[in-house]
Design a protein around this motif. Structure first.
Motif, short mmCIF file in Angstrom:
data_model
loop_
_atom_site.label_atom_id
_atom_site.label_comp_id
_atom_site.label_asym_id
_atom_site.label_seq_id
_atom_site.Cartn_x
_atom_site.Cartn_y
_atom_site.Cartn_z
N THR A 101 7.19 -4.80 0.92
CA THR A 101 6.62 -3.47 0.69
C THR A 101 5.75 -3.10 2.07
OG1 THR A 101 6.66 -3.82 -1.65
CG2 THR A 101 5.24 -2.05 -0.74
N SER A 105 6.31 -0.10 4.65
CA SER A 105 5.45 0.97 4.98
C SER A 105 4.47 1.09 5.77
CB SER A 105 4.69 1.15 3.58
OG SER A 105 3.76 -0.01 3.43
N GLU A 106 4.02 -0.19 6.49
CA GLU A 106 2.91 -0.16 7.51
C GLU A 106 3.36 -0.71 8.76
OE1 GLU A 106 -0.13 0.90 6.81
OE2 GLU A 106 0.56 1.56 4.89
N GLU A 128 14.22 -2.56 0.61
CA GLU A 128 13.09 -3.28 0.07
C GLU A 128 13.41 -4.29 -0.89
OE1 GLU A 128 8.85 -2.38 -2.33
OE2 GLU A 128 9.88 -0.55 -1.60
N LEU A 196 1.13 0.24 -7.26
CA LEU A 196 2.65 0.55 -6.99
C LEU A 196 3.51 0.65 -8.17
CD1 LEU A 196 2.86 -1.49 -3.61
CD2 LEU A 196 2.88 1.21 -3.58
N THR A 200 8.42 -2.17 -7.06
CA THR A 200 8.11 -2.56 -5.79
C THR A 200 7.85 -4.04 -5.62
OG1 THR A 200 5.82 -1.90 -6.05
CG2 THR A 200 7.38 -0.27 -5.03
N ARG A 224 4.00 5.68 -5.69
CA ARG A 224 4.94 5.38 -4.79
C ARG A 224 4.56 4.90 -3.33
NH1 ARG A 224 9.40 2.96 -6.00
NH2 ARG A 224 9.88 3.26 -3.97
N ASP A 225 3.31 5.24 -2.92
CA ASP A 225 2.73 5.17 -1.58
C ASP A 225 1.13 4.93 -1.73
OD1 ASP A 225 1.38 7.76 -0.63
OD2 ASP A 225 2.87 8.30 -1.61
N ASP A 227 -1.05 5.94 0.34
CA ASP A 227 -2.41 6.84 0.59
C ASP A 227 -2.42 7.77 -0.74
OD1 ASP A 227 -0.65 6.47 3.14
OD2 ASP A 227 -2.15 8.48 3.83
N ALA A 246 -3.23 -0.34 5.55
CA ALA A 246 -3.43 0.97 4.87
C ALA A 246 -4.73 1.53 4.45
CB ALA A 246 -2.25 1.04 3.83
#
Length: 297
Positions: A101, A105-106, A128, A196, A200, A224-225, A227, A246
């Motif tokens: 994950t 994402s990052e 993923e 999350l 995930t 889901r994210d 942010d 993040a």
């Protein structure tokens, strides 16, 4: 010594089904033909590949070795067919990359964007997975490349470190944890969390370590994210565990604070891994070289 791809497909089917009859059915062969092919393999190799019993069959040590090689051979054949078909139709070559994950994402998007700009003839399919699943998939030849936590990788996998990925606790600046700089995860395991979705890889990673403390985390919301998670934390809905990268990004625009988690599982290093970097298809090798140059460790 010659190997027939049909024989290898049959052997995989038989060992997975633990039955010559069921394996023959999966391979679309008559039982007599399948049995003869297995015996022919054993005769050609000069070693027993299966232990036969009343409840079916299971591979011998030699059979386990053949199984590993057979899976890799058939995977490579499928990769070859796909690559050549892509050239024949004018389509682009494709690289299959498994990532956890945090990586997905990052850390990967910026590096992959640069790679795709430089290589318009190559596509990258990112899937993923949890780090332990990625390690298994790479070791068994199911996928070519992985981006996973280094501690989850077996010793026989080749790898190079890409970046550090510290997990931190984020909380509302004016919440109950205001002023804390570091914490043991056990102290907050009974708090309300935002996290999350269950599917995930990072959610599974956190849940596993909470379970080792005898805790089952209570989630007010699953998103889901990162942010969106940090926005919930900023509203004091709950606390969350997110990658430090993040958290720092979100802290610039949201009233949240970062708290270091003292538990060892929160300090990870992410690595790019493969069974053998040298034996990768050319597009995958090009991606590996690009990621080596982009590595932050």
């Amino acid at each position: 010594m010659r190997f027939d791809l049909v024989d290898l497909q049959l052997f995989i089917a038989v060992t997975e089904a633990r039955s010559i009859t069921a394996g023959a059915l999966r391979a679309h062969l008559a039982l007599a033909s399948a049995s003869a092919r297995i015996k022919g393999l054993e005769a050609a190799l000069g070693v027993a590949l299966l232990k036969r019993g009343r409840r079916g069959v299971e591979p011998t040590a030699a059979g386990e070795s053949l199984l590993d090689h057979a899976r890799i051979i058939l995977h490579n054949v499928e990769m070859m067919r796909g690559d050549l078909a892509a050239y024949a139709t004018g389509a682009k070559a494709s690289v299959h990359l498994l990532a956890n994950t945090s990586g997905l994402s990052e850390y990967l998007p910026k590096a992959l964007a640069a790679f795709l700009r430089e290589h318009p003839d190559i596509n990258v399919d990112v899937e993923e997975r949890e780090s332990t699943d990625i390690a298994t998939a790479i070791a068994t030849g199911v996928a070519d490349l992985g981006f996973a936590a280094e501690h989850a990788l077996q010793d026989n996998l080749e790898r190079f470190l890409f970046c550090e990925d510290r997990l931190v606790l984020v909380a509302a600046r004016r919440g109950a944890l205001a002023g804390r700089r570091q914490i043991d995860f056990r102290e907050v395991s009974a708090c309300d969390f935002v996290g999350l979705t269950n599917s995930t890889a990072l959610a599974l990673h956190i849940a596993r370590h909470a379970a080792r403390l005898g805790a089952r985390l209570r989630f007010r919301a699953r998103l889901r994210d990162f942010d969106a998670i940090c926005q919930m934390v900023a509203a004091d809905v709950g606390i969350a565990v997110v990658p430090e990268a993040a958290a720092r990004r979100c802290a610039g625009s949201m009233p949240i604070m970062m708290i270091r988690i003292r538990d060892s599982w929160a300090n990870r290093k992410l690595a790019i891994c493969a069974r053998s970097f040298k034996s990768l298809p050319r597009p995958a090798k090009q991606l590996v070289e690009h990621l080596r140059e982009a590595a932050q460790c």
